[in-house]
Design an enzyme around this catalytic site. Sequence first.
Site, PDB file in Angstrom:
ATOM      1  CG  LEU A 116      -1.388  10.491   2.771  1.00 28.04           C
ATOM      2  CD1 LEU A 116      -2.360  11.302   4.214  1.00 28.04           C
ATOM      3  CD2 LEU A 116      -0.239  11.212   2.785  1.00 28.04           C
ATOM      4  CB  ALA A 117       0.247   5.353   5.862  1.00 26.10           C
ATOM      5  N   GLY A 144       0.829  -0.866  -0.493  1.00 31.09           N
ATOM      6  CA  GLY A 144      -0.291  -0.052   0.108  1.00 31.09           C
ATOM      7  C   GLY A 144       0.744   0.943   0.531  1.00 31.09           C
ATOM      8  CG  HIS A 147     -15.644   9.414   5.367  1.00 30.06           C
ATOM      9  ND1 HIS A 147     -14.879   9.730   4.042  1.00 30.06           N
ATOM     10  CD2 HIS A 147     -15.033  10.273   6.457  1.00 30.06           C
ATOM     11  CE1 HIS A 147     -13.945  10.198   4.402  1.00 30.06           C
ATOM     12  NE2 HIS A 147     -13.997  10.873   5.680  1.00 30.06           N
ATOM     13  NE  ARG A 191     -16.122  14.506   9.608  1.00 33.83           N
ATOM     14  CZ  ARG A 191     -14.486  13.752   9.133  1.00 33.83           C
ATOM     15  NH1 ARG A 191     -14.674  13.001   8.813  1.00 33.83           N
ATOM     16  NH2 ARG A 191     -14.054  14.568   8.454  1.00 33.83           N
TER      17      ARG A 191
END
Lengths: 248, 640, 249
Positions: free
Chosen positions: B45-46, B42, B404, B333
Amino acid sequence: MEGDVVSVQPAGVAKVVARLTQSSLGLKALVAVTGLGLVAFAFVHMAGHLQMFALLGGQEGYNQYAHKLQSLGALKWAARAGLLALTLVHVIATLKLIARNRSARPIGYASNHWLTASVASQTMRVTGPILLFFIIYHLLHFTALVVSAQGYEAMEYMLRDGSNLVVGDAYGRMVQAFRDPLLTVVYVLAVGLLGVHLAHGISSLFQTLGLTNSTYRPALATAGPLLAGLLTAGFAVVPLAILTGVIQ
Amino acid sequence: MTLTLQAKIPSGPLQGKWDKHKFECKLVNPANKRKFNIIVVGTGLAGASAAASLAELGYNVRAFCFQDSARRAHSIAAQGGINAAKNYQNDGDSVYRLFYDTIKGGDYRSREANVYRLAQVSVNIIDQCVAQGVPFAREYGGTLANRSFGGAQVSRTFYARGQTGQQLLLGAYSALSRQIGLGTVAMHERHEMLDLVLVDGHARGIVTRDLVSGAIDAWAADAVVLATGGYGNVFFLSTNAQGCNVTATWRAHKKGALFANPCYTQIHPTCIPRSGDHQSKLTLMSESLRNDGRVWVPKDASDTGKKPADIAEADRDYYLERMYPSFGNLVPRDIASRAAKRMCDDGKGVGPGGLGVYLDFGDAVKRLGTEIVGERYGNLFEMYQRITDDSPYQTPMRIYPAVHYTMGGLWVDYNLMSNVQGLHVIGEANFSDHGANRLGASALMQGLADGYFVLPYTVGQYLATSNQKKLTGSESEFTTAVAATKARIGQLLAIGGKRSPSSFHKELGLLLWDKCGMGRNAAGLQQALAKIPSIREEFWGNCNVLGDGDSYNVALEKAGRVADFLEFGELMCKDALERNESCGGHFREEFQSEGGEAQRDDDNYTHVSAWQYTGDPATAVLIKEPLIFEEVHPSTRSYK
Amino acid sequence: MNLTLKVWRQKNAQAAGAFVDYAMSDVSPDMSFLEMLDGLNETLQAKGQEPVAFDHDCREGICGTCSLVINGIPHGPDRATTTCQLHMRKFKAGDVITIEPWRAAPFAVIRDLVVDRGAFERIQRRGGFVSVGTGHAPDANAMAIPKRQADLAMDAAQCIGCGACVAACKNASAMLFVGAKVSQYAHLPQGQPERFRRVLAMVEQHDAEGFGACTNYQECEAVCPKEISVRVIGEMNRDYLRAVLVGVE
């Protein structure tokens, strides 16, 4: 914020030349710089012709100007060699780029749709070769006097600048040439195509040489077609004036 | 076999734990680093930040992504921004306040030590990204701009237009690209991880499928890092990208890694409602819209068919302002999402199927003028109009909550290592920092914190102490895994039924949304648990996967992922049923106050639920990691 | 509405491809273009035919995965819009829609409408970065950057790397892509130390990949879903020529 702190490892002249003559951007720059040279020449050339008008020189003034150019000696040949070199580099670099561009898309689209590209930009590859042929024809016509030039050799003129030199009557040759409607049409069409070529070429060369920024880009985009139009008008006005009898 | 979970949280005061731990981590000698191979799966970002940082340290890194470029991971879609406790605005922010807000926002279901570390390194993230050339928004004076986001009382959110996720990912991707260019990272795009390989109980490699050629390969390493994102696509419709899937983490789970809190899913309140059966995804509209937009439904259910302009002011119910007078339209949220659902359940929803509420900018346009509203939200309004053909300048937007983000994920200790030795899990793929609900602008922060500033230290600790033998990838463990992967692909291709893989995905997703979505109850969850195995059975008997395994085959890719969702979905429902409380994004309808607010059960559920695979999700074993709060004391969230 | 699709089908990079016509019925105007193709694929699979492969992922116009030349225009007729955000209401009943992959020598077709954009990756690796390791960074506010410069950098940084610029360019040039990266860093102080090296290396790689040269048609700008201006190409040209003429290794 320009790159003043950029560390520079010297590359050697060979590398500079290689980049200019091999890379896509180098070749583009060569086309642009030579194009700029040719455009500059075209403006001077056009301005020279305007002396055909009585107000700006007429027969005496124009012939004096032509004689001065002819008597430049070595400088004349240097200028001619320079123009030839500019043209050759312009054409060869363009051919190299065309070859690169062709091979970049071996399979085309079944359906094509242009969104913004100007007619001028789309027809550069057509207007360019036609202009090249026209320039060769033009040189054979007025410089070498070997094509469409019956009786040109015999047309002479005595300068009234006190020297009483008898020179070729460049003015008379022009007048004779453009009393012929066919030749006028050929020349006007050619300078029209030159205008189309440069409408894209002039604004494009500023972009290619990186001489734009967000402030000047819109202005340069208009300046290209405007300058090209001026040049075309300046070139076309002389033959048209002759054909219509304004210049006699 | 019973497993006890060692979170390995360092002792001592909260503020000093990370520094102390960094000092206590064993270091790998610089000359030895190049002898260690690390696999990173993957490149969001990480993953991208971890792969780049590890390579910079000198390790040999091999990175994988299923996209055609590392830059396309779904981190790219984050719009709003990234939090950091820089306190550049001098408005009272601090590492401690960011820590506190995150713990409270997570409804007291996250680890204090992890969250405090996250808040601590948040400041380094901004420094790093700016140094990489990430073009954050700036003030005229040249300093960085901040905004307040997601109801935070301080302005700690850094942003790059509406594309913060993209710009941060491009920053990490640029660092990764540099390392690939230097030869320290071997990058494999269009490769999907299909299995984890254990040798002597340690994670020592993975099996991948080359999505273009279909080749199945084994890769050996000294440590494996999963940065494969969340599982929101189990719901079929979500704001996730089409390719997001649970396969890598689920495969690791089946090899022994515990899956923690799978029932924690975040529902984002402001998404464009679905328009029909053809819908393939839900599009998120930035939370910032609630700063100026007012949410309402008709007071009378019989008005729902009318055009919004024909409903008089007096007949409109601005329910968030009515129910939560102090926070109004800016409640967190989970609260906003549930309130919208309640309105729609009461028959007051608007639009097709009654699944939508209005988000109205009429007042904002009157108050600020079209120009200012356009400056603030123009891009979003255009996007909305492109999708719905309605202009929010003239008519209220219709919005509805959508899945989400997923807070659950593979269980990890303080070192971000799972219970499987050598298997590290970072970013959304792990469970560690957001508890039961994630605050806005914190996902980007966590992904980059893990990849840039946490994992590079803790992987060293593992490598320096694990003393495992070197492997080549041709050992029997690898050949067995490759054979098993090939067999499974053969099995999928051989089903030869009638239904497409997508049709099963859709069926599962609708069921989960209905029974394990915004509101859950025991009866519904039991129904889902009864139904999922039968869908799974039908999948393996009646799915039709066309084409072959030796070429680019989108149907095969999809089928493999759906097969894993069909197993994972069951575990998610099982976890939701077991957690007899409401917390954060997990709302069990039986556990609510009279006013409809979530009711936690701190006495019985202040723990992480980590599930162990047993061969069947139905019999997964629950292992609890108690959550100990030394600094903050769980209280009831109130936004009234 | 009912439509006819002419879709490019090609088994793999080696195989010959051809257009195949598909009749689509009951297309809803609210569908996105890709959802319409999803529908086609469901129909095909029900008939035992392999689905059409096309690249897509986020479906919200930001990841840059989706492609498709639709009736001769990359990303279709809607300006500043990726294919995934294009909706069927832009078409009318009875339309014939031609769908082709990006066409460029460096973008080999992988299958049907999917192409290999690996060339962009290799260009990026030659210089699309600031060489700063994790942990080397000074405080983020240590260097003030004028808002105008930051905005110009951001304008360029919006590039999503989809490749529409190449697909639209008559010369299959990738100069808008390269220019966007070069311009982003050229406007920021962080990009200065490697400014010349970057532009030389990235242009060299661009050429080595076999992309064409820019002839300023500006079609790239017209189809760019993020509306990246050809200004970035001018800036790249200037930097490149400076670097060449200064004689940078």
